[in-house]
Each structure stands twice: as C-alpha cells, then as structure tokens.
Design a protein around this motif. Structure first.
Motif, PDB file in Angstrom:
ATOM      1  N   PHE A 176      -4.537   0.521  -9.077  1.00 27.52           N
ATOM      2  CA  PHE A 176      -4.291  -0.894  -8.834  1.00 27.52           C
ATOM      3  C   PHE A 176      -2.830  -1.163  -8.502  1.00 27.52           C
ATOM      4  CE2 PHE A 176      -8.527  -1.434 -10.124  1.00 27.52           C
ATOM      5  CZ  PHE A 176      -8.916  -2.720  -9.766  1.00 27.52           C
ATOM      6  N   GLY A 177      -1.938  -0.263  -8.889  1.00 27.75           N
ATOM      7  CA  GLY A 177      -0.562  -0.380  -8.422  1.00 27.75           C
ATOM      8  C   GLY A 177      -0.463  -0.207  -6.918  1.00 27.75           C
ATOM      9  N   TRP A 178      -1.283   0.693  -6.392  1.00 30.48           N
ATOM     10  CA  TRP A 178      -1.345   0.908  -4.938  1.00 30.48           C
ATOM     11  C   TRP A 178      -1.969  -0.313  -4.255  1.00 30.48           C
ATOM     12  CZ3 TRP A 178      -3.361   6.245  -2.781  1.00 30.48           C
ATOM     13  CH2 TRP A 178      -3.083   6.322  -1.419  1.00 30.48           C
ATOM     14  N   ILE A 179      -3.058  -0.827  -4.842  1.00 29.71           N
ATOM     15  CA  ILE A 179      -3.699  -2.021  -4.280  1.00 29.71           C
ATOM     16  C   ILE A 179      -2.740  -3.213  -4.324  1.00 29.71           C
ATOM     17  CG2 ILE A 179      -5.557  -3.694  -4.653  1.00 29.71           C
ATOM     18  CD1 ILE A 179      -7.296  -1.375  -5.618  1.00 29.71           C
ATOM     19  N   LYS A 180      -1.989  -3.335  -5.418  1.00 31.72           N
ATOM     20  CA  LYS A 180      -1.027  -4.426  -5.538  1.00 31.72           C
ATOM     21  C   LYS A 180       0.006  -4.367  -4.425  1.00 31.72           C
ATOM     22  CE  LYS A 180       2.620  -6.153  -8.571  1.00 31.72           C
ATOM     23  NZ  LYS A 180       3.391  -5.911  -9.811  1.00 31.72           N
ATOM     24  N   ALA A 181       0.482  -3.145  -4.121  1.00 33.08           N
ATOM     25  CA  ALA A 181       1.480  -2.992  -3.060  1.00 33.08           C
ATOM     26  C   ALA A 181       0.930  -3.440  -1.716  1.00 33.08           C
ATOM     27  CB  ALA A 181       1.940  -1.534  -2.984  1.00 33.08           C
ATOM     28  N   ALA A 182      -0.356  -3.236  -1.478  1.00 34.15           N
ATOM     29  CA  ALA A 182      -0.944  -3.566  -0.182  1.00 34.15           C
ATOM     30  C   ALA A 182      -1.365  -5.026  -0.072  1.00 34.15           C
ATOM     31  CB  ALA A 182      -2.150  -2.665   0.074  1.00 34.15           C
ATOM     32  N   PHE A 183      -1.741  -5.647  -1.188  1.00 32.86           N
ATOM     33  CA  PHE A 183      -2.349  -6.973  -1.118  1.00 32.86           C
ATOM     34  C   PHE A 183      -1.443  -8.112  -1.577  1.00 32.86           C
ATOM     35  CE2 PHE A 183      -6.103  -4.471  -0.583  1.00 32.86           C
ATOM     36  CZ  PHE A 183      -7.009  -5.305   0.070  1.00 32.86           C
ATOM     37  N   GLN A 228       5.335   9.433   2.442  1.00 32.80           N
ATOM     38  CA  GLN A 228       4.471   8.256   2.370  1.00 32.80           C
ATOM     39  C   GLN A 228       4.676   7.596   1.012  1.00 32.80           C
ATOM     40  OE1 GLN A 228       0.525   8.114   3.910  1.00 32.80           O
ATOM     41  NE2 GLN A 228       0.687  10.120   4.874  1.00 32.80           N
ATOM     42  N   ASP A 229       5.376   6.492   1.035  1.00 32.10           N
ATOM     43  CA  ASP A 229       5.759   5.800  -0.187  1.00 32.10           C
ATOM     44  C   ASP A 229       4.891   4.567  -0.384  1.00 32.10           C
ATOM     45  OD1 ASP A 229       7.837   3.947  -1.850  1.00 32.10           O
ATOM     46  OD2 ASP A 229       8.262   6.074  -2.109  1.00 32.10           O
ATOM     47  N   LEU A 230       4.786   4.133  -1.620  1.00 31.76           N
ATOM     48  CA  LEU A 230       4.051   2.893  -1.889  1.00 31.76           C
ATOM     49  C   LEU A 230       4.648   1.710  -1.134  1.00 31.76           C
ATOM     50  CD1 LEU A 230       3.317   3.108  -5.732  1.00 31.76           C
ATOM     51  CD2 LEU A 230       1.644   3.187  -3.881  1.00 31.76           C
ATOM     52  N   ASP A 231       5.962   1.741  -0.903  1.00 31.76           N
ATOM     53  CA  ASP A 231       6.611   0.648  -0.177  1.00 31.76           C
ATOM     54  C   ASP A 231       6.111   0.530   1.256  1.00 31.76           C
ATOM     55  OD1 ASP A 231       8.060  -0.006  -2.416  1.00 31.76           O
ATOM     56  OD2 ASP A 231       9.820   1.161  -1.836  1.00 31.76           O
ATOM     57  N   HIS A 232       5.610   1.625   1.822  1.00 31.40           N
ATOM     58  CA  HIS A 232       5.086   1.587   3.186  1.00 31.40           C
ATOM     59  C   HIS A 232       3.826   0.727   3.295  1.00 31.40           C
ATOM     60  CE1 HIS A 232       7.152   5.682   4.216  1.00 31.40           C
ATOM     61  NE2 HIS A 232       7.998   4.672   4.127  1.00 31.40           N
TER      62      HIS A 232
END
Length: 506
Positions: free
Chosen positions: A444-451, A375-379
């Motif tokens: 917020f890096g994770w949130i950035k990837a999603a939003f 499960q990568d941030l790119d997903h």
C-alpha cells in the motif's frame, strides 16, 4: 544394454507426447532463421511472430488438453504426464507470452540484439515444460540446467549496464553453487540406493519410482536423509526460499524488467512444480521433509516481508515480496503431503500470482527509463492521475499480490490457507497471517505513491529542477496484456468456477 532393450526404449519415445515442447523449440530456431534470411529493416516483425507462435501453441494445447498420454510414462520413464504437468505447461506458455510482450516494449529503448532475447526465452520455456513432467533425475537435472544457463544470459542481457552484468555474475555464482548442492544430493541418493547390502536396492535409483520404493524399504537411512535435504536445498534456490534467497534483490534489480518478471513468475513456478514431484518421491521420509519445509516456510515468510518493509527500489521490493510468496507456497507444499486438495490450491495461487505479476511488471516496464535498474517509488508519483490506465492496472496487481479481497490473489491465499488448516498446520497459518499483515504496509506504500499526491520540496531559483520520472506510451499489444491480467484478477476473485473445476477445487 542389448538390442532388445534398445528396441523397448525406442518404442517408449512417443514424440507426440512432447509436441508442445518441440513446437516451442522449433519456433526458437525459426526466429533465428528469420533473423538470417530477412532484411534488417524487417526484423521488427520477428518478436510479433514469436508472440503469435506462442498463442498458436497455447491454442493447440487447449484443444488437446486431455491428451491420451495423461497418466503415462514416456521416453523410458524419463517423463510422466500428469494433470499438474499439463497445467504447468499452459502456465509457462502464458508466462512466456507475457514476458515476450514486455520484451518488445523494453528492448525498444536498448541498443541490444532483439531476436536472441525471444529465442532464449522460448528455449527456457520448453525446458521448464519438460522439467514439470520429469520422472527421472537425469531429465530433471538437464532441464534445470538448461533453464539456469538461459537465465545466465537473460539476466545480464543489457551488457552496457554494470548492474545487469553484476546481476548476471551473481546469478552465475549462486546458480553454480545450487547446482552443485543438488547434484551432490542426487549422487548420495543414487549411491545409497545402489548399495547391494540394503533391501530393495536398485540400479535405477535415478528413476523416481525406483527411488521411492528404496526409501520405503529403508526409512531411517542417514545418507538418504542427507541426500534428500541437499536435493531440497538445490531446488530451494530456484524458488528463492531462505537461506537460498540472497541472490534475489541484486539480480532482480540488475536484470532487465521482462527478465525479472520471467524469474519471478516462471522460474519460481518451475521450482514448485518439481518440488511437488519430489515431495511425493520422498514421502517415505515425510517427517524429515515436513520439518525442513516447515522451518524454511516460516523463515522465508518472515524474512521476505520484513526485508521488503525498508525497500525504496521497487525491483528489490518486488523481489523480496516474492520471497514471502515462496513461503506461502511452501505452506501449500507441506499441506499437500496430507491433503490432496492442496496441489490444486498451489496451482490456483500460482495462476493468480502470474496475473498479478504480469500486471505489476507491465506497469514497471512502462514507467522505467533506459536504466530500468533505477526504479524508485518516487517514479510512480501521480501515476494514476497522469496515466489512469497504468494506475488502475498497478492497483489491481498490487492488491492481488497483497491478498486483498475480492481479487484472485486473495482467493489463492485463502485456498492455500484452507488446505493448511485441513492439514492441521496451525503454527504455519499464524506466521502466514502475520506475513500478510506486514505485506499490506509496503504494497500500500507503493499504491499510495501512485494514487495520492506526494509532497515535494519547493524549487527556488538556482536549484536543480526535480527530474520528471520517465514514462513510456502504452502500445496496443501491451494494453491488451495489462487489461487482460487486471480484469482476470478481478474476475477470478469473484468467480473461480472454470479454473477451480479445472484444478479439482470445485
């Protein structure tokens, strides 16, 4: 033990006092019976029965929350029923319900036995409920080992996945090591407390009250000090505190996502429930316990946050962030030795952590593919655009874990930090604030990837196409769970009245 003593021991066996645990255990057996008697095409209803059964037990516990057994010891002193124990009972039932819902989603993609997953989850839940009420080292160790053995199976449940099997083996090795450390500490305490040459020696050193009386009469015993440190070290493995956190990234990554959620939420809470009890037992050695937990909290906060900064796999990231949360909670445990208000603050923190973690792990379960170890941030690229509901739930969950106002996670941290301030733990507060600032970066890096739209290299003729991240449709039950977790996180950020009064914070 003579006949009269046996009669007295039997008279203390108040089975009604552990009715919720008995019902959970019976529900686990009932699931296995249904698997045998129902035709195979009807097995899909068994997970639903597990979830409905848990909800019914939760309802019964709410109705009988102020039980007549509060403040009493039962089963000849093996159990002690307290308000904190009642809260933890409810906590574990809620966690098991959430994990069971996630399990119904994750197991649809696996050709694995399904009923056994829910049965083992229920057995582990019942053991956690008993652990939180332990008043004797025999009860503590038996309940703790039941939990650990159950997790050995659950972590390696996806036996066709090499990473899951590797995670199970690592958890087995580290779990056995921690059990040995814990048992050695218990034996040292039992042996020194039974020494007839020492004041207040007792043959019942396994009982917490007797042990506390002995420690009070012998405040500077070297063997007792070593035993206390070893017992705390054994419990530190369960909460993932440094230096006993080494298993977390690999086990969290390899375990099925619902099991990772169960480890992150319930196993951690069980460790803190028993740690709060032990801190009270070891209070005559408060100076030693404070030093050990203070150092452990500082290193745990710094290690967890710094190690999470470089993680790209979200399961490893959430595991290491959980290490930092263990550090914040350890601050609350140290404060609880001086400020009674801290116990309620820890419980509120755990409840906020439960809601946020269920939200995040729920999204992870739907985003992951057949191999959910990868499960990568790119997903999560464009998740909020393509699946607004999942994006919103993920944003609320991560924001709460990061401690962003006005979410429940912020209030949980604030309450723990206020307790630490009242206890005068200023150096710990400074380290905690640094940890919170660091955590904002990776959350917020994770949130950035999603939003936010992610730049992707152009695909030219002849290049391999960029694989689309796997996404799963959100069913009705899972949607209710995720919406409830997210909305409750928001609501408790604004208004803590009912739960605050429940925990004695108001």
């Amino acid at each position: 033990m003579n006949y009269t003593e046996l009669q007295q021991a039997a008279a203390s066996n108040q089975w009604l006092a552990i009715a919720p645990e008995l019902m959970v255990a019976c529900l686990a057996l009932l699931l296995l019976i249904f698997e045998i008697v129902l035709p195979k095409q009807k097995h899909d209803i068994i997970p639903t029965l597990s979830i409905v059964g848990l909800l019914a037990i939760i309802g019964g516990l709410i109705i009988n929350y102020n039980t007549v057994f509060l403040g009493r010891e039962t089963f000849n002193g093996l159990l002690k029923h307290t308000g904190t124990g009642q809260f933890m009972r409810m906590f574990f039932l809620l966690a098991a319900t959430g994990v069971s819902v996630l399990g119904t989603v994750a197991l649809k993609r696996q050709k694995m036995p399904k009923v056994e997953f829910f049965a083992i989850t229920l057995v582990v839940t019942a053991a956690m409920m008993l652990l939180a009420q332990s008043n004797h080292f025999v009860m503590l160790f038996v309940a703790l080992e039941t939990i650990t053995v159950g997790f050995y199976v659950l972590v390696s449940y996806t036996r066709t996945n090499p990473l899951s099997l590797e995670a199970g083996l690592k958890y087995l090795v580290m779990g056995a090591l921690s059990s040995a450390i814990l048992l050695f500490g218990i034996v040292l305490l039992y042996g020194v407390a039974g020494n007839p040459g020492l004041p207040q020696n007792t043959a019942d050193a396994m009982g917490f009250e007797s042990l506390r009386a002995f420690l009070l009469a012998n405040p500077d015993n070297v063997l007792a000090s070593i035993g206390i440190v070893l017992v705390i070290s054994g419990v530190a493995f369960k909460i993932g505190a440094v230096p006993f956190q080494i298993w977390i990234p690999d086990v969290y990554q390899g375990a099925p996502t619902p099991v990772t959620a169960f480890l992150a939420i319930a196993s951690k809470a069980a460790g803190f429930a028993i740690l709060l009890t032990l801190v009270s037992v070891f209070s005559p050695y408060a100076a030693l316990v404070t030093k050990v937990l203070t150092v452990m909290a500082i290193v745990t906060i710094l290690f967890g946050n710094i190690a999470a900064l470089t993680q790209h796999n979200v399961k490893r990231l959430i595991g290491l962030s959980g290490v930092s949360h263990a550090g914040y909670l350890l601050i609350g445990v140290v404060a609880a030795m001086h400020v009674p208000f801290a116990v309620g603050a820890i419980c509120f923190y755990l409840f906020a952590y439960l809601l946020a973690s269920l939200a995040v792990f729920g999204v992870m379960t739907h985003v992951s593919g057949d191999d959910d170890a990868d499960q990568d941030l790119d997903h999560y690229a464009d998740l909020a655009k393509e699946y607004p509901f999942l994006g919103a739930v993920l944003g609320v969950g991560l924001g709460s874990l990061a401690g962003i106002p006005p979410l429940a996670g912020f209030m949980g941290k604030l309450m723990v930090f206020l307790a630490a301030f009242e206890a005068g733990l200023y150096p710990l507060l400074a380290v905690a604030i640094v940890g919170v600032v660091l955590s904002i970066y990776y959350y917020f890096g994770w949130i950035k990837a999603a939003f936010f739209p992610q730049w992707r290299p152009p695909v030219f003729e002849g290049d391999d196409p960029i694989p689309e991240p796997p996404r799963q449709p959100v069913g009705t039950t899972a949607r209710i769970l995720l919406a409830t977790a997210a909305l409750a996180s928001v609501f408790l950020g604004f208004y803590q009245g009912p739960i605050g009064a429940w925990l004695g914070l108001g």
